[in-house]
Design a protein around this motif. Structure first.
Motif, PDB file in Angstrom:
ATOM      1  N   LEU A  50       7.854  13.127  42.754  1.00 55.22           N
ATOM      2  CA  LEU A  50       7.178  13.751  43.940  1.00 55.22           C
ATOM      3  C   LEU A  50       8.261  14.363  44.995  1.00 55.22           C
ATOM      4  O   LEU A  50       8.118  15.618  45.420  1.00 55.22           O
ATOM      5  N   THR A  51       9.370  13.608  45.181  1.00 53.61           N
ATOM      6  CA  THR A  51      10.204  14.101  46.133  1.00 53.61           C
ATOM      7  C   THR A  51      11.500  14.547  45.281  1.00 53.61           C
ATOM      8  O   THR A  51      12.521  14.992  46.028  1.00 53.61           O
ATOM      9  N   GLY A  52      11.752  14.579  44.051  1.00 51.20           N
ATOM     10  CA  GLY A  52      12.828  14.771  43.417  1.00 51.20           C
ATOM     11  C   GLY A  52      13.854  13.923  42.986  1.00 51.20           C
ATOM     12  O   GLY A  52      13.769  12.800  43.186  1.00 51.20           O
ATOM     13  N   PHE A  53      14.886  14.156  41.854  1.00 55.18           N
ATOM     14  CA  PHE A  53      15.814  13.161  41.360  1.00 55.18           C
ATOM     15  C   PHE A  53      17.333  13.617  41.700  1.00 55.18           C
ATOM     16  O   PHE A  53      17.624  14.905  41.926  1.00 55.18           O
ATOM     17  N   GLN A  54      18.104  12.972  42.112  1.00 56.21           N
ATOM     18  CA  GLN A  54      19.337  13.139  41.754  1.00 56.21           C
ATOM     19  C   GLN A  54      20.022  12.495  40.644  1.00 56.21           C
ATOM     20  O   GLN A  54      19.797  11.148  40.277  1.00 56.21           O
ATOM     21  N   THR A  55      20.763  13.364  39.768  1.00 58.08           N
ATOM     22  CA  THR A  55      21.409  12.910  38.325  1.00 58.08           C
ATOM     23  C   THR A  55      22.839  12.970  38.367  1.00 58.08           C
ATOM     24  O   THR A  55      23.563  13.831  39.082  1.00 58.08           O
TER      25      THR A  55
ATOM     26  N   SER B  75       9.727  21.609  33.563  1.00 59.03           N
ATOM     27  CA  SER B  75      10.303  22.507  34.103  1.00 59.03           C
ATOM     28  C   SER B  75      10.377  22.212  35.761  1.00 59.03           C
ATOM     29  O   SER B  75      11.090  22.643  36.280  1.00 59.03           O
ATOM     30  N   GLN B  76       9.110  21.548  36.210  1.00 54.10           N
ATOM     31  CA  GLN B  76       9.112  21.281  37.665  1.00 54.10           C
ATOM     32  C   GLN B  76      10.047  20.223  37.877  1.00 54.10           C
ATOM     33  O   GLN B  76      10.539  20.327  38.828  1.00 54.10           O
ATOM     34  N   ILE B  77      10.567  19.239  37.073  1.00 55.16           N
ATOM     35  CA  ILE B  77      11.380  18.214  37.163  1.00 55.16           C
ATOM     36  C   ILE B  77      12.725  18.745  37.316  1.00 55.16           C
ATOM     37  O   ILE B  77      13.594  18.536  38.246  1.00 55.16           O
ATOM     38  N   GLN B  78      13.155  19.893  36.424  1.00 61.06           N
ATOM     39  CA  GLN B  78      14.401  20.473  36.408  1.00 61.06           C
ATOM     40  C   GLN B  78      14.358  21.089  37.839  1.00 61.06           C
ATOM     41  O   GLN B  78      15.491  21.105  38.434  1.00 61.06           O
ATOM     42  N   ALA B  79      13.244  21.734  38.222  1.00 63.93           N
ATOM     43  CA  ALA B  79      13.612  22.504  39.747  1.00 63.93           C
ATOM     44  C   ALA B  79      13.762  21.591  40.869  1.00 63.93           C
ATOM     45  O   ALA B  79      14.451  22.077  41.823  1.00 63.93           O
ATOM     46  N   CYS B  80      13.443  20.559  40.834  1.00 66.83           N
ATOM     47  CA  CYS B  80      13.507  19.417  41.902  1.00 66.83           C
ATOM     48  C   CYS B  80      14.700  18.508  41.622  1.00 66.83           C
ATOM     49  O   CYS B  80      14.572  17.303  42.348  1.00 66.83           O
ATOM     50  N   THR B  81      15.512  18.469  40.799  1.00 59.41           N
ATOM     51  CA  THR B  81      16.782  17.879  40.361  1.00 59.41           C
ATOM     52  C   THR B  81      18.131  18.428  40.853  1.00 59.41           C
ATOM     53  O   THR B  81      18.247  19.417  40.628  1.00 59.41           O
ATOM     54  N   GLU B  82      18.720  17.554  41.590  1.00 58.61           N
ATOM     55  CA  GLU B  82      20.164  18.051  41.936  1.00 58.61           C
ATOM     56  C   GLU B  82      20.898  17.088  41.014  1.00 58.61           C
ATOM     57  O   GLU B  82      20.987  15.814  40.807  1.00 58.61           O
ATOM     58  N   GLN B  83      22.218  17.837  40.519  1.00 59.74           N
ATOM     59  CA  GLN B  83      23.083  16.991  39.679  1.00 59.74           C
ATOM     60  C   GLN B  83      24.302  16.794  40.300  1.00 59.74           C
ATOM     61  O   GLN B  83      24.773  17.995  41.226  1.00 59.74           O
TER      62      GLN B  83
END
Length: 581
Positions: A344-349, A553-561
């Motif tokens: 919902l709020t995104g991921f940091q990886t 694709s939505q997960i990719q868009a809200c993920t910061e590496q």
């Protein structure tokens, strides 16, 4: 031409020369070239006989220049490894595949409607259609549709047969799941080791191969295609004609595996700033991939998340609940990926190197999880007990046993907090008369290495001081990666709702022992969940429900590496966390 007799496998081949390791692979017995064939790991030591004289050679360094006999043990080549599978079983996910078949009579398709019917289709399909509508004896045809668009046609009514596959391409292993896309049932699960492993045991070794030898990229692309084709062929042996109607493959894998599958040069990924050629999902057809499927079959590779964090992590994240809880996901495989957050709020990886030592590389008696490997070590009534895959005498230690070994020896005080392995005399000083001291020995080598024996005899299995140092490097990398990512996100560990372990290694380790040696952050055991092959589960979801491909694709868009190497906190934590708890 030289004749090679693999006497234990009752196989003979003829080669023109080249390395012995290449000959072993050609004979169907690929060796575990953990170091990428540089001659440094010693895992390909093979006994050969030339003109009546036996000796041991490193297969990756030995050039075949005459006839010889090869004494290769079954445990030395890679077909025996135990692999983690597990199919998708989420009953809450609606069955809505992107693939459909529709049946038509040719009389229903009037010439005036041909153009409308073929709108937005490929030139190949238009040519095929132009021949079929004028072919004698064909009055019906079946249209294969992807998201409603025709991608192929077949004569007659074949609507009862439509299949798809989901593939998790791991650095070490590859798993294929084949589904009936008419009713959503799982038909086959097949797995094998990735044939690219003969180019090196980790992604860095395989990238270096591409830098050092121009042909290596195509060779590795062919190796993974060969691996997948073999898995597909196994399914068709039991189900003749299956592959003629398998029109959709969804794949995931880390960033290097994605590059090598599509023959995209990964050299930029091997140097700063560790860039991928493309990170978006790749949608293509099999005519560009050369698998043993119809040319029109759809090939979807899930999106990458940045740097070394690839589509396998995207696939794992698809399996997490879609709620506002905070998840710390750690994928413990040949390479380690970490993700923090929610959908919902995104991921940091982030990614961090953990696999080589924990999967047996750089460990003197280390091996993959195959027959003869010690897979578990426990302390029962003061005695060391070993569980061996397949029973019988042990021949090495696999990753789960390595974690157990360190935890048990640390609990006994045989390993001190700094990682120092006590000598027999030092241990007896603290524990006079202990029978465990008999397991300790100082090897008569130049560095006087201390070892702890789990078994002796013709094939002794032990853990050395050097091994423990390798384990400290690996465990600190994972622990420090998790803690640095939390710090970068401003989130205390206490605010994390669940620690999710994915991957084969994460599935088989004893979690209590992993916590004891500091491989995992100090997290309540009841909040730690091992989900097994999460990447395999996620990619199956994408095959069975086309909406999951959009969600990837939505997960990719809200993920910061986050590149841990760029953070001073990681290097400081990495050094500070070398010691054991």
């Amino acid at each position: 031409m030289f004749k090679l007799n693999f006497i234990n496998q009752k196989t003979n081949i003829t080669v023109t020369g080249g390395l012995l390791s290449e000959a072993c692979s050609s004979a169907g017995f690929p060796l575990d070239l953990v170091c990428g064939g540089k001659g440094t790991c010693g895992k390909c030591l093979v006994t050969i006989e030339v003109q009546g004289h036996r000796r041991e050679v490193l297969a990756c360094q030995f050039t075949v220049e005459e006839d010889l006999t090869v004494y290769l043990e079954d445990s030395q080549y890679l077909d025996q490894a135990s692999l983690l599978t597990g199919h998708h079983n989420d009953a809450t996910l609606p069955f809505d595949p992107a693939l459909r078949k529709t049946h038509h009579t040719l009389s229903d398709l009037t010439p005036e409607g041909y153009s409308t019917f073929l709108r937005d289709t490929s030139l190949t399909l238009r040519r095929k259609f132009s021949h079929m509508v004028h072919q004698r004896g064909v009055s019906h045809m079946t249209v294969v549709r992807h998201q409603g668009l025709p991608i192929d046609i077949q004569p007659g009514d074949t609507t009862a047969h439509l299949y798809g596959g989901a593939i998790d391409i791991g650095t070490t292993s590859v798993v294929l799941y084949v589904y009936d896309l008419i009713d959503g049932s799982l038909l086959y699960t097949e797995s094998s080791l990735n044939k690219q492993i003969t180019f090196g045991g980790d992604v860095i070794a395989r990238i270096l191969c591409c830098q050092e030898r121009e042909s290596a990229l195509d060779e590795q692309c062919q190796a993974i295609a060969h691996t997948i084709n073999e898995l597909l062929s196994r399914c068709e042996e039991d189900h003749p004609g299956l592959l003629e109607d398998l029109y959709h493959l969804v794949l995931c894998g880390n960033s290097t595996m994605a590059h090598l599958f599509f023959a995209m040069d990964p050299q930029a990924l091997g140097r700063f700033p560790y860039a991928n050629i493309t990170e978006d999902a790749i949608h293509t057809h099999n005519h560009a991939c050369g698998l043993n499927l119809p040319d029109a079959a759809v090939i979807d590779f899930l999106p990458l998340l940045g740097g070394f964090v690839g589509a396998d992590t995207t696939s794992v994240l698809l399996t997490l609940p879609q709620d506002d809880r905070k998840y710390l996901m750690v994928d413990l495989g040949t390479n380690g990926e970490i993700a923090l957050g929610n959908a919902l709020t995104g991921f940091q990886t982030a990614s961090t190197a953990c696999g080589p030592a924990l999967e047996g590389a750089n460990i003197e008696c280390g091996m993959r999880a195959s027959t003869g490997a010690i897979e578990g070590i426990t302390l029962e009534k003061g005695e060391i007990c070993c569980q061996v895959i397949g029973g019988g005498a042990p021949i090495g230690l696999c990753g789960s046993a390595i974690v157990d070994a360190v935890a048990v020896l640390r609990s006994l005080g045989i390993i001190d907090p700094s990682g120092y392995l006590l000598t027999p005399e030092e241990y007896l000083t603290i524990h006079p008369g202990s029978p465990l001291a008999a397991h300790l020995a100082v090897l008569d080598t130049s560095d006087q290495d201390v070892v702890f024996y789990f078994s002796r005899g013709d094939k002794p299995v032990y853990l050395s001081q050097g091994d423990i140092r390798q384990i400290q490097l690996a465990k600190s990398s994972i622990y420090s990666g998790c803690m640095t990512l939390l710090k970068e996100c401003g989130l205390p560990l206490s605010d994390v709702d669940a620690l999710v372990l994915a991957g084969a290694f994460g599935n088989f380790i004893n979690i209590e022992n992993a916590l004891a040696i500091g491989l995992l952050p100090p997290f309540p055991r009841k909040k730690i969940l091992a989900i097994g092959n999460g990447a395999g589960h996620g990619v199956q979801r994408c095959l069975l429900n086309q909406g999951e491909l959009d969600r990837a694709s939505q997960i990719q868009a809200c993920t910061e590496q986050i590149n841990l190497a760029d953070t001073p906190e990681f290097m400081e934590a990495y050094i500070m966390n070398m010691n054991f708890n």
